[in-house]
Design a protein around this motif. Structure first.
Motif, PDB file in Angstrom:
ATOM      1  N   SER A   1      85.123  61.265  22.459  1.00 30.61           N
ATOM      2  CA  SER A   1      84.121  62.032  21.711  1.00 30.61           C
ATOM      3  C   SER A   1      82.774  61.316  21.689  1.00 30.61           C
ATOM      4  CB  SER A   1      84.606  62.313  20.290  1.00 30.61           C
ATOM      5  OG  SER A   1      84.686  61.121  19.549  1.00 30.61           O
ATOM      6  N   TYR A   2      82.755  59.983  21.644  1.00 28.68           N
ATOM      7  CA  TYR A   2      81.487  59.249  21.709  1.00 28.68           C
ATOM      8  C   TYR A   2      80.788  59.505  23.041  1.00 28.68           C
ATOM      9  CZ  TYR A   2      82.179  56.348  17.522  1.00 28.68           C
ATOM     10  OH  TYR A   2      82.329  55.905  16.242  1.00 28.68           O
TER      11      TYR A   2
ATOM     12  N   LEU B   1      74.241  65.385  23.413  1.00 30.27           N
ATOM     13  CA  LEU B   1      73.113  65.284  22.490  1.00 30.27           C
ATOM     14  C   LEU B   1      71.843  64.866  23.221  1.00 30.27           C
ATOM     15  CD1 LEU B   1      72.184  65.307  19.480  1.00 30.27           C
ATOM     16  CD2 LEU B   1      72.582  62.858  19.525  1.00 30.27           C
TER      17      LEU B   1
ATOM     18  N   SER C   1      79.737  63.383  23.214  1.00 27.84           N
ATOM     19  CA  SER C   1      78.656  63.740  22.291  1.00 27.84           C
ATOM     20  C   SER C   1      77.352  63.054  22.660  1.00 27.84           C
ATOM     21  CB  SER C   1      79.057  63.413  20.850  1.00 27.84           C
ATOM     22  OG  SER C   1      79.260  62.019  20.703  1.00 27.84           O
TER      23      SER C   1
END
Length: 107
Positions: free
Chosen positions: A40-41, A48, A44
């Motif tokens: 997820s890091y 982003l 994202s």
């Protein structure tokens, strides 16, 4: 039926087996949790910062200049967060170094 505390001589074989299965499941779940956090890091960060680059491209009227830059920055920051969070796992259990005797304050 009374439940015996873990490690007591009256703990049944079934209770020990159940406790061992619970601990194994907890360890497996912890590994899956860490893997999903790492993924997820990375995702994202790319989404982003790639989105921010796309927005700058859209507002500035440039064609695909800042989007790849944002994606690379997002991937780099995602890797930094992963190293920052999980890089110290091996050092958490070590005790701090002995600072030695207290300083002499009379001098």
């Amino acid at each position: 039926m009374a439940i015996s505390p873990p490690g007591s001589p009256t703990e049944s074989r079934a209770d020990r087996a159940h406790r061992a299965r619970r601990e194994l499941n907890r360890a497996q779940t912890q590994g899956l949790d860490q893997a999903s956090i790492v993924l997820s890091y990375l995702i994202s960060g790319v989404l982003l910062w790639g989105g921010a680059g796309w927005l700058v491209d859209h507002l500035a009227g440039t064609r695909h200049l800042f989007t790849p830059i944002g994606i690379v920055i997002g991937a780099g920051l995602g890797c930094y967060l992963i190293i920052h969070r999980f890089g110290a796992l091996g050092r958490r259990g070590t005790p701090p170094a002995d600072p030695g005797p207290p300083p002499d304050r009379d001098r």
